[in-house]
Design an enzyme around this catalytic site. Structure first.
Site, PDB file in Angstrom:
ATOM      1  CB  ALA A   5       5.481   6.633   2.617  1.00  0.00           C
ATOM      2  N   GLY A  51       0.811  -1.195   0.000  1.00  0.00           N
ATOM      3  CA  GLY A  51       0.000   0.000   0.000  1.00  0.00           C
ATOM      4  C   GLY A  51       0.854   1.258   0.000  1.00  0.00           C
ATOM      5  CB  CYS A  52       0.130   4.683  -1.190  1.00  0.00           C
ATOM      6  SG  CYS A  52      -1.498   4.948  -0.454  1.00  0.00           S
ATOM      7  CE1 TYR A  53      -0.992   8.572   4.112  1.00  0.00           C
ATOM      8  CE2 TYR A  53      -2.963   7.284   3.685  1.00  0.00           C
ATOM      9  CZ  TYR A  53      -2.347   8.515   3.858  1.00  0.00           C
ATOM     10  OH  TYR A  53      -3.081   9.674   3.783  1.00  0.00           O
TER      11      TYR A  53
END
Length: 343
Positions: free
Chosen positions: A152, A147-149
């Site tokens: 990061a 996932g994106c979060y």
């Protein structure tokens, strides 16, 4: 390696459209059949920016046709869909790269708790490889894209967790552009709400939290819970992740920085900034890069880490292409070395 045709299921969402853009410029991939549950029209009619580039009929999902006319399939669908549709491909050992959250969590109970729906069958989860490329082994034919979060956050904290450089609770503050909320209009993504505004949502309830913890606990089984908040920024693309980490005594800023450099020196898509310089969001817009910077306060023993990514790039479609490259055993930078959109 010959050029492979890639089908896209869920092509009308932002991530699916980004996959078209990246595949279009990839030397060893070709856009194959395109599929959507609800929109069945020529791709360039729905999206005029694709005129002269990708003009294909968007069709209903058809597993048999996908396998007959393509060599792999990307699922750019919301959570809850690929866990139902991927089994046919897996049974035939047909390569699948899933960009949803359906196959990321090995614990079925955790998926049900955080996604509020039934988890994928255990036998399907057992075959899936969670693949954050910087820390994953070469994936098999069923790839769970992070996932994106989560991407990061994990990249921001990895050196600290791996080397046990912190003590206490890691505090993550993630801010996302509106494309991260998807195309479906909600009050929070409405222009009148989002413009000139910032709103926090799902504090300590975001579905990427167990995904982050799953990775951290592979490095440290005693990893304590994290504090995690998410907010919407009035920008189209990008994630600005800030990590606040209490650092153990007797560890200097230079030692920490050296560890970040060492961790990512062989990973072309993670760019550690010069010591004392924090990255800006626009440094990575339209790319597969994650830029990381650190700043240490010796008075409080708190390290600030900033990690920026494009949520549709390194946070989704770009990372999926990076995972394809690794699966295909070609240089992982293939087709992904675009310069950022700047300014």
């Amino acid at each position: 390696m010959t050029c492979l045709k890639a089908a896209i299921v869920g092509v009308t969402g932002y991530t699916g459209i980004e996959l078209i853009r990246l595949i279009q410029q990839h030397p060893q991939l070709e856009v194959g059949t395109l599929h959507s549950h609800s929109m069945h029209e020529n791709s360039s009619v729905l999206y005029p920016h694709l005129i002269g580039l990708t003009e294909r009929l968007i069709e209903p999902f058809d597993a048999e046709k996908i396998q007959k006319e393509n060599q792999l399939v990307f699922f750019a669908t919301p959570a809850g869909i690929s866990k139902e549709l991927a089994a046919t491909f897996v049974a035939n050992d047909f390569p699948v790269i899933d960009l949803s959250g359906d196959l990321r969590l090995k614990d079925r109970d955790s998926y049900q708790k955080w996604y509020h729906q039934e988890a994928a069958p255990a036998e399907l989860l057992a075959q899936a490889t969670y693949s954050l490329p910087e820390f994953a082994t070469t994936p098999g034919n069923l790839i769970a894209n992070p996932g994106c979060y989560a991407t990061a956050a994990i990249l921001a904290a990895a050196p600290l967790v791996q080397q046990k450089l912190f003590s206490g609770t890691l505090i993550f503050d993630g801010k996302s552009g509106l494309s991260g909320a998807g195309k479906k209009l909600t009050d929070s993504s409405h222009f009148a709400t989002a413009a000139d505004n910032m709103t926090m949502y799902k504090p300590n309830q975001h579905q990427h939290i167990p995904e982050i913890m799953q990775q951290f606990q592979q490095w440290d089984q005693a990893m304590p819970p994290i504090q995690f908040s998410t907010s919407l920024l009035p920008v189209k693309r990008g994630i600005f992740m800030t990590l606040y980490a209490p650092i153990k005594d007797a560890i200097s800023q230079e030692d920490i920085y050296e560890q970040y450099v060492k961790t990512y020196q062989d990973h072309p898509f993670v760019r550690v900034q010069p010591l004392g310089k924090l990255p800006e969001l626009r440094q990575v817009t339209g790319t597969n890069f994650c830029d990381i910077g650190i700043c240490f306060n010796p008075l409080t023993q708190v390290l600030t880490v900033v990690a920026v990514i494009d949520n549709l790039g390194k946070g989704a479609a770009g990372q999926a292409i990076q995972n394809f490259n690794r699966w295909a055993k070609i240089p992982e930078t293939t087709g992904l070395m675009q310069a950022p959109l700047y300014p």
